[in-house]
Design an enzyme around this catalytic site. Structure first.
Site, PDB file in Angstrom:
ATOM      1  CG  ASP A 108      86.494  59.610 -38.179  1.00  0.00           C
ATOM      2  OD1 ASP A 108      86.947  60.109 -39.232  1.00  0.00           O
ATOM      3  OD2 ASP A 108      85.360  59.344 -37.983  1.00  0.00           O
ATOM      4  CG  HIS A 140      80.772  52.527 -41.308  1.00  0.00           C
ATOM      5  ND1 HIS A 140      79.656  52.566 -42.152  1.00  0.00           N
ATOM      6  CD2 HIS A 140      81.094  53.625 -41.470  1.00  0.00           C
ATOM      7  CE1 HIS A 140      79.522  53.609 -42.855  1.00  0.00           C
ATOM      8  NE2 HIS A 140      80.400  54.486 -42.471  1.00  0.00           N
TER       9      HIS A 140
HETATM   10  N1  CMC Z   1      83.509  49.204 -29.954  1.00  0.00           N
HETATM   11  C1  CMC Z   1      82.768  48.029 -29.182  1.00  0.00           C
HETATM   12  N2  CMC Z   1      81.672  47.647 -29.761  1.00  0.00           N
HETATM   13  C2  CMC Z   1      81.135  48.079 -30.761  1.00  0.00           C
HETATM   14  C3  CMC Z   1      81.621  49.191 -31.692  1.00  0.00           C
HETATM   15  C4  CMC Z   1      82.911  49.763 -31.073  1.00  0.00           C
HETATM   16  N3  CMC Z   1      83.539  50.703 -31.690  1.00  0.00           N
HETATM   17  N4  CMC Z   1      80.930  49.535 -32.724  1.00  0.00           N
HETATM   18  C5  CMC Z   1      79.888  48.624 -32.585  1.00  0.00           C
HETATM   19  N5  CMC Z   1      79.987  47.813 -31.435  1.00  0.00           N
HETATM   20  C6  CMC Z   1      79.012  46.843 -31.175  1.00  0.00           C
HETATM   21  C7  CMC Z   1      77.780  47.278 -30.530  1.00  0.00           C
HETATM   22  O1  CMC Z   1      77.884  47.491 -29.078  1.00  0.00           O
HETATM   23  C8  CMC Z   1      76.878  46.098 -30.769  1.00  0.00           C
HETATM   24  O2  CMC Z   1      77.052  45.177 -29.885  1.00  0.00           O
HETATM   25  P1  CMC Z   1      75.796  44.074 -29.709  1.00  0.00           P
HETATM   26  O3  CMC Z   1      75.231  43.563 -30.921  1.00  0.00           O
HETATM   27  O4  CMC Z   1      76.327  42.966 -28.666  1.00  0.00           O
HETATM   28  O5  CMC Z   1      74.672  45.016 -29.013  1.00  0.00           O
HETATM   29  C9  CMC Z   1      77.443  45.738 -32.340  1.00  0.00           C
HETATM   30  O6  CMC Z   1      78.576  46.026 -32.240  1.00  0.00           O
HETATM   31  C10 CMC Z   1      76.400  46.397 -33.571  1.00  0.00           C
HETATM   32  O7  CMC Z   1      76.915  47.768 -33.266  1.00  0.00           O
HETATM   33  P2  CMC Z   1      75.716  49.101 -33.312  1.00  0.00           P
HETATM   34  O8  CMC Z   1      75.875  49.841 -32.192  1.00  0.00           O
HETATM   35  O9  CMC Z   1      74.326  48.451 -33.592  1.00  0.00           O
HETATM   36  O10 CMC Z   1      76.083  49.518 -34.762  1.00  0.00           O
HETATM   37  P3  CMC Z   1      75.572  50.918 -35.436  1.00  0.00           P
HETATM   38  O11 CMC Z   1      75.395  50.813 -37.001  1.00  0.00           O
HETATM   39  O12 CMC Z   1      74.410  51.327 -34.674  1.00  0.00           O
HETATM   40  O13 CMC Z   1      76.780  52.062 -35.102  1.00  0.00           O
HETATM   41  C11 CMC Z   1      78.755  53.220 -35.222  1.00  0.00           C
HETATM   42  C12 CMC Z   1      77.875  52.242 -35.794  1.00  0.00           C
HETATM   43  C13 CMC Z   1      79.810  53.450 -36.188  1.00  0.00           C
HETATM   44  C14 CMC Z   1      78.051  54.333 -34.359  1.00  0.00           C
HETATM   45  C15 CMC Z   1      79.404  52.159 -33.974  1.00  0.00           C
HETATM   46  O14 CMC Z   1      80.236  51.175 -34.643  1.00  0.00           O
HETATM   47  C16 CMC Z   1      80.577  52.923 -33.098  1.00  0.00           C
HETATM   48  O15 CMC Z   1      79.782  53.793 -32.338  1.00  0.00           O
HETATM   49  N6  CMC Z   1      81.866  53.291 -33.624  1.00  0.00           N
HETATM   50  C17 CMC Z   1      82.709  54.091 -32.540  1.00  0.00           C
HETATM   51  C18 CMC Z   1      82.486  55.326 -33.090  1.00  0.00           C
HETATM   52  C19 CMC Z   1      83.269  55.721 -34.429  1.00  0.00           C
HETATM   53  O16 CMC Z   1      84.380  55.423 -34.791  1.00  0.00           O
HETATM   54  N7  CMC Z   1      82.494  56.314 -35.346  1.00  0.00           N
HETATM   55  C20 CMC Z   1      82.854  56.717 -36.700  1.00  0.00           C
HETATM   56  C21 CMC Z   1      81.988  56.096 -37.859  1.00  0.00           C
HETATM   57  S1  CMC Z   1      82.703  56.237 -39.502  1.00  0.00           S
HETATM   58  C22 CMC Z   1      82.914  58.019 -39.767  1.00  0.00           C
HETATM   59  C23 CMC Z   1      81.611  58.781 -39.549  1.00  0.00           C
HETATM   60  O17 CMC Z   1      80.566  58.290 -39.658  1.00  0.00           O
HETATM   61  O18 CMC Z   1      81.720  60.029 -39.549  1.00  0.00           O
END
Ligand code: CMC
Length: 387
Positions: A322, A265
């Protein structure tokens, strides 16, 4: 043009002031108008929470009853819109139907298209959309199944009426579980779809267009679409023999775009308080409905493995709202591709409250970010023959 700060994905940019929802990601705190989400999930109901988000205070008994009646009075869709929904292909994704049908409301309520709605207009629209978006979701489901629509029944609670319009029956406890899910989804400060609503609303676009924009933003699987993606991921793991290891390895592989759906998140870096409540609710619903879903066992195993894995620990990745919601929706008989539309039902009062706040904020301006330009410097046009 002066100094411009680059903030990809607005990780550290406050886009507005807001008094609606408080969120502390380090401590896992979520409050609507100051009230902890745990208390609201336990004691309140969805329409009361909707009122709270919109007006800022808990309603009195009379206010709540009036509001319930008002929302229930929007128990019909314009005939033309009924026809439009019924002519979409049965295989249409419910989010596409929902977004189009919400925008299409603008064709039938043209008195509400002006750039400066009054307080009365806004209140009317709040109740109207709560009533009609519920109808659109239920109608779209009935159409996808080739079934006739079921009329709304104003004697039922919001969640019970919805389930009744879907399936022709609704159990009290199941409706209660759905109500809790809607409460948990009702607002989440400046998330992607709420920010979209604010961006669209900041141009003084009408509310139907504005909410339709929020629905579109929610559809993506990094946001609300994650609930559908989680269930598809769990099904895939089950069909491959139930071994979660491969999914974890794929999620950790930086060459692979796959992410562990329902994990991570932008703001919560400790735990998602909504996920905690949902996990308990999930056990309850499955027990009540006597459902023994192997996906729940897989989800629990996957969560445990991920929480012990250095990759996820280091990046502070925890299950989000989710991760378990889809298992509940599935137990309620809701098709997987409709999960994100269920999220829309929940998030609608949040979007409307953010829109109201925006439109009443004297400091609000049209959202118009800048950029750091990285393209070509000035060059002269070459005629076709010279290229
Ligand atoms: N699986 C694998 N790696 C992950 C995941 C994941 N679900 N989420 C984050 N990471 C990694 C990401 O690759 C990055 O790694 P590194 O530092 O090595 O580059 C690190 O963790 C930080 O992640 P980020 O992408 O910079 O984080 P963000 O704040 O931009 O993204 C997120 C947040 C929710 C989009 C992301 O965690 C994600 O894609 N999760 C899976 C989709 C999901 O479950 N979304 C629902 C969110 S909650 C409800 C809503 O918003 O509606």
């Amino acid at each position: 043009t002066g100094f411009i700060t680059l903030d990809n994905g607005f990780v550290n940019t406050g886009s507005c002031t807001s008094a609606v929802t408080f969120l502390n990601g380090e401590k896992g705190i979520l409050r609507y108008r100051g009230y902890p989400i745990e208390q609201l999930a336990e004691k309140s109901n969805f329409l009361e929470v909707s009122w709270l988000l919109y007006y800022g205070e808990l309603p009195t008994k009379a206010q709540l009853e009036n509001f319930e009646k008002k929302v229930a009075s929007f128990n019909k869709l314009p005939e033309g819109l009924e026809t439009i929904i019924s002519t979409f292909p049965k295989t249409a994704h419910p989010m596409g139907v929902l977004s189009s049908a919400t925008a299409a409301l603008s064709a039938y309520y043209q008195d509400h298209l002006g750039p400066n709605p009054t307080d009365n207009d806004k209140e009317e629209l709040f109740a109207q959309l709560l009533g009609q978006v519920k109808l659109i979701v239920a109608r779209s489901y009935r159409n996808s199944q080739g079934l006739d629509p079921i009329e709304s029944d104003s004697s039922l609670s919001y969640s019970k009426d919805f389930l009744n319009m879907m399936f022709g029956e609704a159990d009290d406890e199941v409706a209660k579980a759905l109500d809790v899910l809607l409460i948990l989804h009702a607002d989440h400060e400046q998330n992607c779809s709420a920010s979209t609503v604010r961006v669209v609303g900041s141009s003084h676009a009408n509310i139907f267009a504005t909410i339709s924009g929020g629905i579109d933003a929610l559809w993506g699987q990094l946001h609300g679409g994650a609930n559908q993606a989680v269930l598809e991921m769990l099904e895939e793991i089950k069909n491959a023999g139930g071994d979660a290891e491969k999914a974890l390895e794929k999620a950790k592989d930086k060459e692979d775009p796959f992410k562990l759906m329902g994990f991570g998140h932008r703001v919560y870096k400790n735990f998602d308080p909504r996920a905690k409540i949902i996990k308990v609710q999930c056990d309850k619903v499955l027990e009540k409905l006597n459902v023994n879903d192997p996906l729940l066992t897989i989800a629990k195993g996957l969560e445990k493995q991920a929480l012990e894995d250095e990759y996820f620990v280091k990046r502070k990745l925890y299950p989000n709202v989710d991760f378990y919601s889809g298992i509940i929706y599935k137990a309620l008989g809701i098709p997987t591709n409709m999960f994100t539309a269920m999220f829309v039902l929940g998030r609608l009062p949040g979007w409307m409250s953010q829109w109201k706040e925006l439109r009443e904020d004297p400091a609000a301006k049209i959202c118009r970010p800048r950029q750091i330009y990285t393209g070509a410097t000035e060059r002269n046009y070459k005629d076709l023959g010279e290229r």
